[in-house]
Design an enzyme around this catalytic site. Sequence first.
Site, mmCIF file in Angstrom:
data_model
loop_
_atom_site.group_PDB
_atom_site.id
_atom_site.type_symbol
_atom_site.label_atom_id
_atom_site.label_comp_id
_atom_site.label_asym_id
_atom_site.label_seq_id
_atom_site.Cartn_x
_atom_site.Cartn_y
_atom_site.Cartn_z
ATOM 1 N N ILE A 65 0.873 -1.164 0.000
ATOM 2 C CA ILE A 65 0.000 0.000 0.000
ATOM 3 C C ILE A 65 0.915 1.220 0.000
ATOM 4 C CG2 ILE A 65 -2.030 -1.049 1.055
ATOM 5 C CD1 ILE A 65 -1.187 -0.049 3.747
ATOM 6 N N ASP A 66 0.386 2.340 -0.454
ATOM 7 C CA ASP A 66 1.199 3.534 -0.614
ATOM 8 C C ASP A 66 1.719 4.048 0.727
ATOM 9 O OD1 ASP A 66 0.625 3.455 -3.333
ATOM 10 O OD2 ASP A 66 -1.142 4.734 -3.117
ATOM 11 N N LYS A 67 2.799 4.820 0.668
ATOM 12 C CA LYS A 67 3.426 5.382 1.859
ATOM 13 C C LYS A 67 2.407 6.075 2.768
ATOM 14 C CE LYS A 67 6.495 9.152 3.256
ATOM 15 N NZ LYS A 67 7.327 10.283 2.781
#
Length: 303
Positions: free
Chosen positions: A137-139
């Site tokens: 998942i994105d930062k």
Amino acid sequence: MEDLTLEITEEMAGERIDKVVSAMDEDWSRSQIANWVKDGAIKVNGETVKPNYKVRLDDVIIATPPILEELDVVPEDLNLEIVYEDADVLVVNKPKGMVVHPAPGHSQGTLVNGLMHHCTDLSGINGVVRPGIVHRIDKDTSGLLMVAKNDAAHQSLVDQLVKKTVTRKYVALVHGHIPHDKGTIDAPIARDPKERQNMSVVDKGKHAVTHFRVLERFGNFTLVECRLETGRTHQIRVHMKYIGFPLVGDPKYGPRKTMDIGGQALHAEVIGFNHPKTGEYMEFSADMPAEFAELLESLREKD
């Protein structure tokens, strides 16, 4: 990097090899995979094939991607929130602001650094930079990730992602008042031809499907639950922008005038999968971060 093996099921049969293999790792582009097929780094039943080969039931694909420059990944005590753990898998609640795995120029403070401190038995399929990492998942997205502790578990979880049997539900706050209570976005995603750092809906992109339902409305904002059928890079962020309801706080896909909350208001709330060894379906949930909940409360007070 160790070989990655995938056995073709009925659901996959008839698809091009580059499409099937691209589901193994979202970082692999189909053009990159086509080159690996040409070079013999990806074989079917031990034989080289052409990039347009259509896989058949019971085919066995073995992928041996070229070894890239490896980073020195140092274990770090990052006080990870482990939601579940056994000998085969663990589920971790990643905080907002944490990168999943090291990359050039960003070798510390990642989820992988924390995982390597937490346990030494992680799958080696993705090499030393991404041990145990099955999906990302994105930062600036918080929430749940499943992690493989051995190669057999890793392969099982990858197969489940390819077959679309993994449950992945997110909550997102978006700009705008969504009038309908639910919907499905079926729009292919690829690199934006004009902005190569961005993803966008592109006619010849990878198949991408997001199901959403409205949870709550706050005037010019809407809280939605998004269920992923596929898992393309930035999928929810791109899809919600595509239908005119970009995520609040999103610096890449949001409107210029959005809330400064340190990144998109997106939380991976639910993850569900069949246990790699027992086959039992397991589902886990994690409450949204306190700052996300406080933001919603402030909107309720204004509404």
